[in-house]
Design a protein around this motif. Structure first.
Motif, mmCIF file in Angstrom:
data_model
loop_
_atom_site.group_PDB
_atom_site.id
_atom_site.type_symbol
_atom_site.label_atom_id
_atom_site.label_comp_id
_atom_site.label_asym_id
_atom_site.label_seq_id
_atom_site.Cartn_x
_atom_site.Cartn_y
_atom_site.Cartn_z
ATOM 1 N N ASN A 37 54.290 62.957 36.049
ATOM 2 C CA ASN A 37 54.341 62.622 37.473
ATOM 3 C C ASN A 37 54.357 61.112 37.691
ATOM 4 O OD1 ASN A 37 54.314 65.336 38.204
ATOM 5 N ND2 ASN A 37 52.092 65.408 38.446
ATOM 6 N N TRP A 38 53.576 60.391 36.919
ATOM 7 C CA TRP A 38 53.554 58.922 36.985
ATOM 8 C C TRP A 38 54.921 58.344 36.633
ATOM 9 C CZ3 TRP A 38 53.812 56.080 32.251
ATOM 10 C CH2 TRP A 38 53.653 54.694 32.369
ATOM 11 N N GLN A 40 57.826 59.854 36.930
ATOM 12 C CA GLN A 40 58.773 60.201 37.994
ATOM 13 C C GLN A 40 58.528 59.397 39.266
ATOM 14 O OE1 GLN A 40 57.848 64.384 38.028
ATOM 15 N NE2 GLN A 40 59.616 64.933 36.759
ATOM 16 N N ASP A 41 57.260 59.218 39.625
ATOM 17 C CA ASP A 41 56.925 58.591 40.907
ATOM 18 C C ASP A 41 56.858 57.070 40.831
ATOM 19 O OD1 ASP A 41 56.706 61.157 41.900
ATOM 20 O OD2 ASP A 41 54.520 61.211 41.747
ATOM 21 N N TYR A 42 56.516 56.544 39.647
ATOM 22 C CA TYR A 42 56.334 55.090 39.510
ATOM 23 C C TYR A 42 57.449 54.450 38.692
ATOM 24 C CZ TYR A 42 54.329 50.689 37.826
ATOM 25 O OH TYR A 42 54.136 49.374 37.487
ATOM 26 N N ASN A 45 61.151 54.561 40.154
ATOM 27 C CA ASN A 45 61.385 54.120 41.524
ATOM 28 C C ASN A 45 61.202 52.608 41.663
ATOM 29 O OD1 ASN A 45 61.880 56.513 43.345
ATOM 30 N ND2 ASN A 45 60.051 57.217 42.271
ATOM 31 N N HIS A 47 59.631 49.142 43.255
ATOM 32 C CA HIS A 47 58.276 48.783 43.662
ATOM 33 C C HIS A 47 58.358 47.490 44.458
ATOM 34 C CE1 HIS A 47 54.062 47.570 43.497
ATOM 35 N NE2 HIS A 47 53.760 48.788 43.086
#
Length: 221
Positions: A37-38, A40-42, A45, A47
């Motif tokens: 999840n980290w 995929q989400d961080y 993407n 920042h």
């Protein structure tokens, strides 16, 4: 799940394994999913503090999509020396792994998780292991990165106030060296030489001046 032919107790967990019933996955499924999840989400993407356009990691999304994003788990609370010995084995296996047809080697990565390591010990142990491992990894054309809650006190390339290496679970990440890695290698002569052997004849335009200056420095890389 992949098994190392040279060391059957060494395994790599693929994303599809997270829904399986393997004992290791069942025991550490929560930590493994937190890292996916980290990623995929961080990692995949942009920042606002990164200092450049694009995702935090330019390679993570393709690795996830193409099945070259591998996870491993090291149970217990290893010392830095034990951690380094574990990562020696994964380095050698990484060099033998073959990317799927049509997928460049730069999109292959192994994340070795240390989910039992307390956060208060993670920084000292992982930093020490990474320093012990780095020269051998670089000599093999690989990079080894430290990630843990905190985050690690290493600034990003494009914004010195941004600390990009925080992760929810302590881990060491293995990947192929790429041409843009020179800033991570410029402080050690042996690392510069390893970089120049691979990319000295085709440096990225933004790094040409820095690489030329390194060549002219004492020691004559």
């Amino acid at each position: 799940m992949l098994t190392d032919p040279a060391h059957p107790s060494r395994t790599l967990i693929e994303l599809s394994d997270l829904d399986g019933d393997d004992e290791l996955v069942q025991r550490y499924g929560a930590a493994l999913r937190r890292i996916v999840n980290w990623a995929q989400d961080y990692l995949c993407n942009p920042h606002p503090e990164l200092g450049r356009k694009g995702p935090v990691c330019p390679y993570a999304q393709t690795a996830l999509d193409r099945g070259t994003f591998y996870l491993a788990v090291c149970p217990g609370e290893p010392t830095a020396g034990e951690m380094a010995r574990t990562l020696d084995g994964y380095r050698d296996w990484f060099l033998r792994l073959v990317a799927p047809p049509g997928v460049s080697q730069q999109f292959r990565t192994i994340l070795v998780l240390f989910p039992d390591l307390p956060d208060e010990r993670a920084a000292a142990v992982i930093d020490a292991a990474q320093q012990e491992l780095k020269s051998d990894y670089v000599a093999a054309g690989l990079m080894i990165g430290e990630f843990y809650p905190g985050p690690p006190p290493k600034a990003g390339l494009w914004n010195p106030d941004f600390l990009p290496l925080g992760s929810p679970v302590p881990l060491l990440a293995i990947r192929q060296m790429v041409a843009s890695d020179f800033p991570f290698l410029r402080e050690a002569p042996e690392h510069v030489r390893a970089y120049l052997e691979r990319f000295g004849d085709r440096p990225p335009a933004p790094l040409r001046d820095a690489i030329a200056a390194a060549r002219q420095s004492p020691g004559g890389y």
